[in-house]
Design a protein around this motif. Structure first.
Motif, PDB file in Angstrom:
ATOM      1  N   TYR A   1     162.636 122.631 116.685  1.00  0.00           N
ATOM      2  CA  TYR A   1     162.514 121.862 117.932  1.00  0.00           C
ATOM      3  C   TYR A   1     162.652 120.372 117.625  1.00  0.00           C
ATOM      4  O   TYR A   1     162.153 119.898 116.600  1.00  0.00           O
ATOM      5  CB  TYR A   1     161.142 122.142 118.552  1.00  0.00           C
ATOM      6  CG  TYR A   1     160.915 121.541 119.927  1.00  0.00           C
ATOM      7  CD1 TYR A   1     161.268 122.233 121.077  1.00  0.00           C
ATOM      8  CD2 TYR A   1     160.340 120.274 120.075  1.00  0.00           C
ATOM      9  CE1 TYR A   1     161.052 121.692 122.339  1.00  0.00           C
ATOM     10  CE2 TYR A   1     160.120 119.726 121.333  1.00  0.00           C
ATOM     11  CZ  TYR A   1     160.480 120.446 122.464  1.00  0.00           C
ATOM     12  OH  TYR A   1     160.268 119.907 123.713  1.00  0.00           O
TER      13      TYR A   1
ATOM     14  N   LEU B   1     155.863 130.723 116.679  1.00  0.00           N
ATOM     15  CA  LEU B   1     157.064 129.936 116.979  1.00  0.00           C
ATOM     16  C   LEU B   1     158.211 130.469 116.136  1.00  0.00           C
ATOM     17  O   LEU B   1     158.083 130.585 114.919  1.00  0.00           O
ATOM     18  CB  LEU B   1     156.836 128.452 116.637  1.00  0.00           C
ATOM     19  CG  LEU B   1     155.811 127.683 117.474  1.00  0.00           C
ATOM     20  CD1 LEU B   1     155.594 126.298 116.881  1.00  0.00           C
ATOM     21  CD2 LEU B   1     156.258 127.577 118.925  1.00  0.00           C
TER      22      LEU B   1
ATOM     23  N   SER C   1     154.793 126.329 122.481  1.00  0.00           N
ATOM     24  CA  SER C   1     155.906 125.510 122.984  1.00  0.00           C
ATOM     25  C   SER C   1     155.379 124.208 123.582  1.00  0.00           C
ATOM     26  O   SER C   1     156.000 123.160 123.436  1.00  0.00           O
ATOM     27  CB  SER C   1     156.706 126.301 124.025  1.00  0.00           C
ATOM     28  OG  SER C   1     155.842 126.778 125.034  1.00  0.00           O
TER      29      SER C   1
ATOM     30  N   LYS D   1     160.637 132.593 129.253  1.00  0.00           N
ATOM     31  CA  LYS D   1     160.909 131.696 128.113  1.00  0.00           C
ATOM     32  C   LYS D   1     162.203 132.065 127.403  1.00  0.00           C
ATOM     33  O   LYS D   1     162.903 131.219 126.902  1.00  0.00           O
ATOM     34  CB  LYS D   1     159.726 131.746 127.139  1.00  0.00           C
ATOM     35  CG  LYS D   1     158.475 131.077 127.730  1.00  0.00           C
ATOM     36  CD  LYS D   1     157.380 130.940 126.696  1.00  0.00           C
ATOM     37  CE  LYS D   1     156.229 130.064 127.184  1.00  0.00           C
ATOM     38  NZ  LYS D   1     155.564 130.577 128.380  1.00  0.00           N
TER      39      LYS D   1
ATOM     40  N   GLU E   1     165.797 123.076 121.391  1.00  0.00           N
ATOM     41  CA  GLU E   1     165.311 124.095 120.451  1.00  0.00           C
ATOM     42  C   GLU E   1     166.482 124.897 119.908  1.00  0.00           C
ATOM     43  O   GLU E   1     167.450 125.159 120.616  1.00  0.00           O
ATOM     44  CB  GLU E   1     164.281 125.017 121.112  1.00  0.00           C
ATOM     45  CG  GLU E   1     164.830 126.005 122.092  1.00  0.00           C
ATOM     46  CD  GLU E   1     163.934 127.231 122.291  1.00  0.00           C
ATOM     47  OE1 GLU E   1     162.800 127.259 121.773  1.00  0.00           O
ATOM     48  OE2 GLU E   1     164.399 128.163 122.964  1.00  0.00           O
TER      49      GLU E   1
END
Length: 1634
Positions: A1088, A1084, A1049, A1401, A289
């Protein structure tokens, strides 16, 4: 129809033209599109693809490995010039053995390199093989000389830990290891094969063979072992293979291949044999990412971007993807002449589309709009992947889409049944944990199911039924079997529902749902908990238990206590007499059996004087025993005295007379015998003392009883809550009737941690030549033609008494009657079995095949076995003649109504040689398929293998238990599906009950091999008309059900995985989209990529394998990005090539470089486990070591209290886990893994042969006499460090490399460079240990300055500990030189985040967590104290002063926040609200500097407590906003903090300038008011900072060969100059800040 398109197209051209005119600078280099490329490689050197193919095929079916070798050896040797050609050729040979879709999965696995770790494991074994043969005379001149190999310990341990490829010994590429010799010449091997090798003499130890080894199918079990180390493709392999395969066919050798291509042999391995070895293995199966970073405090390094090697990649961009409504591939086809202008326009659109914020009204329906875009796309999976992987670029176009209300309504309706944003996935009905899911696991699961489907098709099962079988879930692990002990033999001391002593208690069952304080019991007048103890009243354990029962009963514990009594002596006699009461055990033969007498007296007192008095009698026996000197042994006068004492006050006649009469009483004697018989039947006779808590089996101490009661409580509460238990329910009857079994056998009822061993029998049933294809079965009378879902295969060594006992128990089991089961007998005799044994085998074959429908067959076999056992096993001399047995056959046949004439004709042809040949075939089958050696007795029930060890007996009761258990748990569903099948393709003549019973056995055994969840979800209740992606494929045996939030995710990862699956397997899918309905922020904020290998990774022009890479095209230039890798759970990775700061990627700074490159390395795999101690808390602090047989201590760790968790770093290989020498191994031993085994072991073998790491469950038990000893002995608060030195055990003193340096090489640690080194100043005194963490180039720059400031202020030796995970390759390159130059030690440490601990995260929060959560396990156990210093801190005092400070017995010491800068009062959150109430006057401390007393920290389980607090708090997103600081402050009432004097930490934001002069360290805290960038603040606040910075940068430049540009050399401010007069430093600094 074309007109609108054309006009639109010309409008586009006009747009491009205008765009080009208006942006003359678009082609300027710094604004040109930039890309990011990421690769991840394994630490080990490359492995040959050809050998990987063989390993992959062997997973499918063991014989495919050998078929592949033969087909490759016999192939025409056409040259293949490129890597891609070779891959296609290898793939072609492999796929020829497989059907679709298995062939596709094989090809994908080959590109994924998933078999590479297996080859690394073989390297380790090859290295061990070579190193075990030093130069000696008994090894032939052609064998390998030990002198060629390094014997250096470090070299060896590194080779083992890093999977280093062994060098070719003596320029030879193959060798054979026989345990006694090493042969590298075929002629020498042939000589050895010609001389007879008697394995039994044991002149040389046979090499060990493992489950993963490739044993040649013709190998015989008892032969000498020869292991060939070599590689297919080399000439020597071909020669050795042909020689050994020939020898195996003749029964001379057990031939094993371990595929190894030693380094130096690549050129000899044929045209394709070395493909894959030229470069490290580049891995796929992970995510990358690029997150848009919050730059509130502008923490970026201002140094010039370093020039470095640019690894430009010819990666082409996919122009078919839509960009803001345009598909540029089509436009370029039509107007190729203006390509550059069109591409510039595309770049402009891409760069202007980036969005990390949206207005609230645009966010409202974003989730629903995304779902609509996906569902309406022509390829929904591709659309979902593109949206989730490029979300910041597509979000603005998504937010402008018109929403279809029916999609929104359906999503909202579904969310009444499943939480918004929740993701779930099931494969063929079984839920898959999305958090743990990765590509390797997914391929494994899919491959298992496809492989089973392939086998079932071959079994003629209709395709429509195959998916039904694959959807059967395994039995739930939480299902607990209870032993049904209900009988008159249970004697209770109390009854809570009736006894008057409980009448004041409440009788409502609902009381059990009421909350109580922790540890408080619920006093309810109902028999909810039945604690029944099974014991021998004359044993020490029995008497102690009785005392405990009486004591707990008197203390009003809300439990119903009972006992079942038995006599151990009587049990021994019964077992010796074949399970029957011995005839001699009659009226008078009971004198010496004290247990029987106690039971009789107990029953008499109970009958005449009540339960309480009877228990008092048992208690009195122990009292008298304790009072007399004979504490250990019980004597008759104790029993008699206790009886007299108990009944004297209430007896009318003299107690002595009663005693004499009772000793002869026959009725009570029979009752006593029945009680012992009942215990045998229950299966507890061998366990001395046991507790049954509502039927669940436990040990007998008091702690276990309370734990068992607490475990049972939630089960009862759940049943009460749902109304299944009410005030009228008999709880015991309910539990035992629902899940009760009639017998307990720990081999059959595993305790959950040890999984039963299963083998698949489907291949054996499919094979026409297999032993099972022509096996005849025995049945209970008149049930032969019935379907038998349960098949017991009895593996019997006919030459042993134990084997005959098993055989007779099996026959008795059938005599007792079984409608559902049949028995097949496989004779597992040694080669030297005598003639009568072979004759009996023949009789068995004849009887089972010809007369199994006759009535008297079972009695005939039972009597014949009895005769054989008596005459040929128990008899003293060995009779060679079988004539007596022959005569007995005819006699017993006549007696049981069987035709003796038939036997006569069948046995007339008896040939010992034929029977022996068949016996060898059976033995080979058992060894090859089941792993059972010659002479072993075992029971195999529908694939479940239960080995019978020497001490255990297996009775007909056990076979009944096994049948009912396996039928209920595994076989019932399969049998029901099979009964409904319409067999259309099968010849009706074949469709016998045997055929169908065989299919049940094949399917149930193969399904049991799957490792999958027993949980499922009801996806069918969710609507899927508008908001779901449904892909039908009736022919596929794989079906995916999923609920996905695409904007999460997990959605990013799942969309990629499902697309791969769709491409290679074409499953049917139903994906229900479940986005969060009303968003408040962008879900988001990252780009990715999931990295998947393809054929294109293999070069089509040369022999290079490039491997897969993540490629991000056209990334935003002016946004700061941070790179994170989303790797499978067991991987530990680190960056090894990265010129730029991966924490702060600003692509506009790339100048003329088009693509930013980063290469990561798989540093190691993580071996994790849970250690338990039965019925106790996990053994916190237990020390474990891991290594090989020759080097047992390569890695070490300790066990946490949290779930008994531990972790170590390891590589593929065969490892041995042991308890560390010292206190751990003095107190504990490890338990064997096998089912029901009470045996202990010194080491546990762990095989790592894939990229998925390993999760190990291990159980330890305390040694005899150590039960009350504590593992951790608290040291004296003030002097533990002094004491510790004297008592350090060998474990601490010989630590090789702990969590830090286990695996790495010389870059990991730098030792011995302190005072002894010339030219670095005489550092002396006790070493100071300092720990820090940094991420990103700026903080690494600060870190170097911190190091210099520490060193310049102390003369003591210093060792720095850095968390390795986030350090850049440049820092890791510089730090060894810096350590050498400045005279300090350092070590790089790491710890993988445990799966069970709530994950963070954000990268910053993960770094904070590492500062506090793993302090007890991240450092070596020998380290006693460490100081954490923030990277951005400058030290002005001798840290030795802080290191030596007395912390008053506290594990942690922090500095409280200053409160003298009044401007910041509004930001002091701890002075108000929640924190003020929680702290209750305690200070709130700053986490930039703290001391950890590691000895105290571990002793008080501070780490475990902090993790418990963290787990509770971190699930709330609003708590622990400053994780590393809030957590210790919150927990300080449990983990006390020593408050350091204020001068130990000064920071401008919180402390006033008046105290700055006294500051011993200065921290560059963020200022929430000014948000001043760090660098600016550092130069302004700390006078010495510019000098230290310049020194560090000069040093770094010298090492890296760079030049610091003059403008970068910031001059220190004038005020820094030192003064000789009395002007205070404070005044100067105050001026400097104005």
């Amino acid at each position: 129809m074309t007109t609108p398109f054309r006009s639109g197209f010309f409008f586009l051209i006009l747009l491009v033209f205008c765009f080009c005119l208006s942006t003359p600078s678009v082609s300027a280099q710094n604004r040109s599109p930039k890309n990011v490329q990421v690769a991840l490689r394994a630490k080990w050197s490359g492995t040959p693809i050809l050998l990987e193919a063989g390993e992959l095929l062997s997973k499918e079916w063991k014989d495919f490995f050998w078929d592949f070798i033969e087909s490759w050896l016999n192939s025409l040797n056409e040259e293949s010039d490129t890597a891609k050609d070779c891959l296609k050729k290898i793939s072609k040979y492999g796929k020829s053995l497989l059907g679709e879709p298995l062939a596709s999965v094989f090809e994908f696995s080959l590109t994924l390199r998933s078999a590479s770790p297996r080859l690394v494991l073989y390297r380790q074994l090859a290295e061990e093989s070579l190193s075990s043969f030093p130069l000696s005379d008994d090894i032939s001149s052609h064998t390998i000389e030990g002198g060629n190999f390094e014997t250096n310990e470090t070299r060896k341990s590194e080779a083992f830990l890093l999977g280093i490829n062994p060098s070719s010994p003596g320029n030879r590429c193959c060798w054979v290891d026989t345990g006694g010799s090493l042969f590298s010449d075929v002629k020498e091997l042939q000589l050895w094969l010609q001389t007879p090798n008697d394995v039994s003499e044991g002149a040389f130890q046979q090499p060990e063979i493992f489950e993963f080894d490739h044993v040649h199918p013709h190998s015989t079990a008892g032969s000498a072992t020869a292991i060939l180390y070599g590689a297919l493709g080399t000439e020597c392999f071909k020669e050795f293979h042909q020689t050994l395969a020939e020898a195996a066919k003749k029964g001379k050798v057990k031939y094993v291949v371990r595929s190894v291509l030693p380094s130096g042999c690549e050129s000899k391995s044929g045209s394709c044999g070395a493909i894959g070895t030229g470069e490290p293995v580049n891995l796929g199966g992970y995510g990358v990412e690029l997150a848009l970073k919050n730059m509130e405090y502008k923490a970026m390094d201002d140094s010039t971007i370093k020039k470095g090697v640019t690894l430009e990649d010819p990666h082409t961009e996919d122009l078919s993807q839509e960009v803001r409504g345009f598909i540029f591939s089509k436009i370029l086809e039509r107007k190729p002449e203006i390509t550059s202008e069109i591409m510039a326009f595309r770049d402009y659109l891409l760069s202007s589309a980036i969005s990390d914020t949206l207005d609230v009204w645009e966010l409202k329906d974003l989730g629903h709009q995304t779902a609509q875009r996906i569902v309406h796309a022509s390829d929904p999976l591709q659309s979902m992947q593109e949206i989730t992987q490029n979300f910041p670029s597509v979000v603005s176009s998504l937010s402008r889409m018109k929403l279809n209300e029916s999609i929104k309504d359906e999503i909202i309706a579904n969310q009444r049944m499943i939480p918004p944003g929740k993701s779930l996935m099931a494969l063929n009905g079984a839920l898959v944990n999305i958090e743990d899911l990765d590509l390797y696991l997914l391929v494994d699961i899919v491959h298992q199911d496809l492989s089973l489907a392939d086998q079932y098709r071959k079994l003629k099962v209709p395709p429509s039924t195959i998916r039904n079988f694959l959807s059967i879930l395994p039995p739930s692990e939480s299902f607990a079997f209870r032993v049904d002990f209900r009988s008159p033999h249970v004697h209770y001391i109390n009854n809570l529902e009736v006894d008057p002593m409980y009448k004041r208690w409440r009788s409502s069952i609902n009381e059990i749902l009421m909350p109580v304080f922790p540890g408080q019991l619920r006093y309810i007048r109902k028999n909810l908990f039945h604690a029944v103890y099974i014991l021998d009243p004359a044993s020490f354990c029995g008497l102690e238990t009785i005392d405990m029962i009486v004591s707990l009963f008197e203390n009003n514990l809300p439990i119903r206590f009972g006992v079942i009594l038995y006599s151990a002596k009587l049990v021994e006699k019964i077992e010796a007499n074949d399970g029957e009461l011995p005839a001699t055990h009659l009226k008078d033969d009971t004198g010496e059996d004290m247990s029987s007498l106690i039971i009789r007296l107990f029953m008499y007192i109970k009958e005449n004087h009540g339960n309480l008095m009877a228990f008092q009698f048992l208690s009195n026996i122990n009292k008298l025993r304790m009072e007399s000197a004979a504490e250990d042994s019980l004597e008759m006068h104790h029993v008699e005295g206790a009886f007299v004492e108990t009944i004297l006050p209430i007896s009318k006649s003299p107690p002595q007379d009663t005693l004499l009469r009772l000793e002869k009483d026959q009725t009570l004697n029979e009752l006593s015998q029945e009680s012992s018989m009942f215990v045998i039947k229950l299966g507890f006779a061998k366990l001395e003392c046991s507790l049954l808590m509502n039927g669940l089996v436990h040990e007998t101490n008091e702690e276990v009883l309370i734990n068992a009661m607490n475990d049972e409580l939630p089960r009862i509460q759940e049943q009460v809550y749902y109304g299944h238990i009410n005030s009228q329910t008999d709880v015991l009857d309910k539990f035992l009737s629902e899940s009760g079994v009639q017998r307990y056998n720990p081999k059959i009822i595993a305790d959950g941690k040890v999984k039963p061993k299963f083998v698949s029998l489907s291949a054996a049933i499919l094979s026409k030549e297999s032993v099972l294809s022509d096996l005849s079965y025995l049945h209970s009378t008149e049930t032969m033609d019935d379907l038998k879902p349960v098949t017991h295969l009895l593996v019997v060594d006919i030459t042993s008494r134990k084997g005959m006992k098993l055989l007779r128990e099996g026959i008795r089991y059938l005599i007792g009657g079984s409608k559902n089961a049949r028995i097949g007998v496989l004779f597992n005799a040694n080669e030297d079995a005598i003639l009568p044994s072979l004759f009996l085998m023949k009789v068995f074959q004849v009887t089972a095949s010809s007369y199994s429908h006759k009535k008297g067959i079972l009695q005939f076999l039972d009597q014949l076995c009895s005769f054989y056992e008596r005459e040929y096993i128990l008899a003293s001399g060995v009779a060679e003649s079988y004539q007596a047995l022959n005569d007995e056959v005819f006699k017993l046949a006549d007696a049981n109504g069987l035709p003796s004439k038939g036997y006569e004709s069948a046995l007339a042809e008896f040939s010992a040689e034929n029977v022996r040949r068949y016996s060898n075939k059976v033995t080979q089958f058992l060894y090859g398929q089941m792993g059972l050696e010659c002479g072993v007795n075992a029971v195999i029930t529908n694939g479940r293998v239960i080995r019978l060890s020497d001490g255990s007996t297996f009775l007909s009761h056990d076979l009944h238990l096994l049948e009912s258990l396996e039928f209920k748990q595994r076989i019932k569903h399969i049998a029901e599906i099979i009964e409904d099948i319409k067999w259309e393709e099968v010849d009706p003549d074949i469709l016998t009950s045997k055929f169908i019973s065989d299919i049940v056995m094949a399917i149930s055994s193969s399904l049991a091999m799957r490792d999958r969840s027993s949980e499922s979800a009801r996806f069918e209740i969710l609507s899927s008309e508008y908001s779901a992606v449904v892909l039908q494929n009736e022919n596929s045996s794989i079906h995916i059900d999923a609920v996905i939030d695409p904007l999460s995710s997990s959605g990013q990862k799942l969309s990629a995985l499902l697309r791969i699956l769709s491409k290679y397997v074409q499953p049917s899918m139903k994906l229900i989209l479940n986005p969060v309905s009303s968003l408040a922020d962008l879900p988001l904020k990252n780009y990715y990529r999931y990295v998947v290998p393809t054929m294109d990774d293999f070069s089509g022009t040369d022999r290079i394998v490039h491997g897969p890479k993540a490629f991000f095209a056209n990334m935003p230039l002016s946004k700061t990005l941070t790179m994170n890798l989303d790797v499978p759970e067991p991987w530990l990775i680190e960056p090894v090539v990265a010129i730029h700061d991966l924490d702060n990627i600003l692509l506009e700074n790339l100048a003329d470089t088009r693509t930013l490159q980063a290469v990561y390395e798989l540093e190691s795999l993580v071996l994790t486990g849970h250690c338990s101690e039965k019925d106790h808390e996990p053994p916190r602090g237990l020390q474990l070591i891991l290594g090989t047989k020759n080097s047992p201590h390569l890695v070490d760790t300790l066990v946490m209290a949290n779930l008994g968790y531990w972790q170590m770093k390891a590589f593929p290989g065969v490892w041995y886990l042991q308890l560390a020498p010292g206190r751990s191994s003095e107190l504990y031993v490890m338990k064997e893994d096998s089912e029901g085994s009470q045996d202990t072991t010194l080491s546990k073998r762990i095989t790592i042969d894939d990229l998925r790491g390993k999760l190990v469950y291990m159980e330890v038990i305390k040694k005899k006499g150590m039960e009350r000893e504590k593992l951790l002995i608290p040291s004296d608060d003030d002097s533990h460090s002094n004491n510790k030195k004297g008592t350090q055990n060998s474990w601490n003193s010989n630590i090789l490399k702990w969590a830090s340096g286990f695996i790495g090489g010389k870059d990991q640690s730098n030792k011995g460079v302190s005072s002894s080194m010339p030219g670095v100043g005489g550092r002396h005194g006790k070493k100071i240990n300092i720990f820090s963490v940094a991420s990103g180039h700026l903080y690494e720059r600060f870190l170097k300055i911190m190091i210099l400031s520490v060193l310049k202020n102390t003369n003591r030796p210093v060792k720095f500990w850095f968390i390795k995970n986030y350090l850049s390759p440049q820092f890791k390159d510089v730090i060894p030189h810096m350590a050498h130059e400045y005279g300090f030690e350092y070590e790089l440490i790491t710890y993988k985040w445990p799966t069970w601990l709530h994950k963070q995260k954000e990268k910053q929060r993960i770094i904070w967590a590492y500062k506090i959560l793993f302090l007890d396990v991240i450092f070596p156990l020998a380290l006693e104290k460490v100081i954490f210093v923030d990277a951005d801190q400058i030290v002005r005092a001798d840290m030795g002063e802080l290191y030596d400070m007395d912390l008053k017995g506290r594990p942690l010491a922090y500095t409280p926040f200053c409160d003298n800068n009044k401007d910041m009062d509004g930001f002091r959150f701890w002075k108000q609200g929640f924190w003020k109430d929680h702290l209750r006057g305690r200070p709130y401390h700053i986490s930039a500097l703290y001391v950890v007393d590691l000895v105290k920290f571990r002793e008080t389980a501070a780490g475990d407590q902090l993790r418990v607090f963290y787990e509770t708090l971190s699930k709330d997103p609003n708590s622990l906003s400053n994780l590393d600081q809030d957590l210790p402050n919150y927990a300080q009432h449990m983990v006390p903090i020593f408050s350091l004097p204020q001068e130990w930490l000064w920071c401008e934001s919180w402390c006033g300038n008046s105290t700055k002069s006294r500051a011993k360290t200065i921290d560059l805290c963020n200022n929430p008011m000014t948000k001043e960038p760090k660098l600016q603040g550092a130069k302004r606040i700390v006078t010495e900072w510019p000098d230290l910075d310049l020194e560090a940068r000069h040093f770094t430049a010298k090492i890296s060969g760079e030049i610091i540009e003059p403008q970068e050399q910031a001059k220190p401010p004038q005020q820094v100059q030192s003064t000789d007069d009395g002007t205070s430093q404070e005044d100067l600094e105050s001026k400097a800040e104005l």
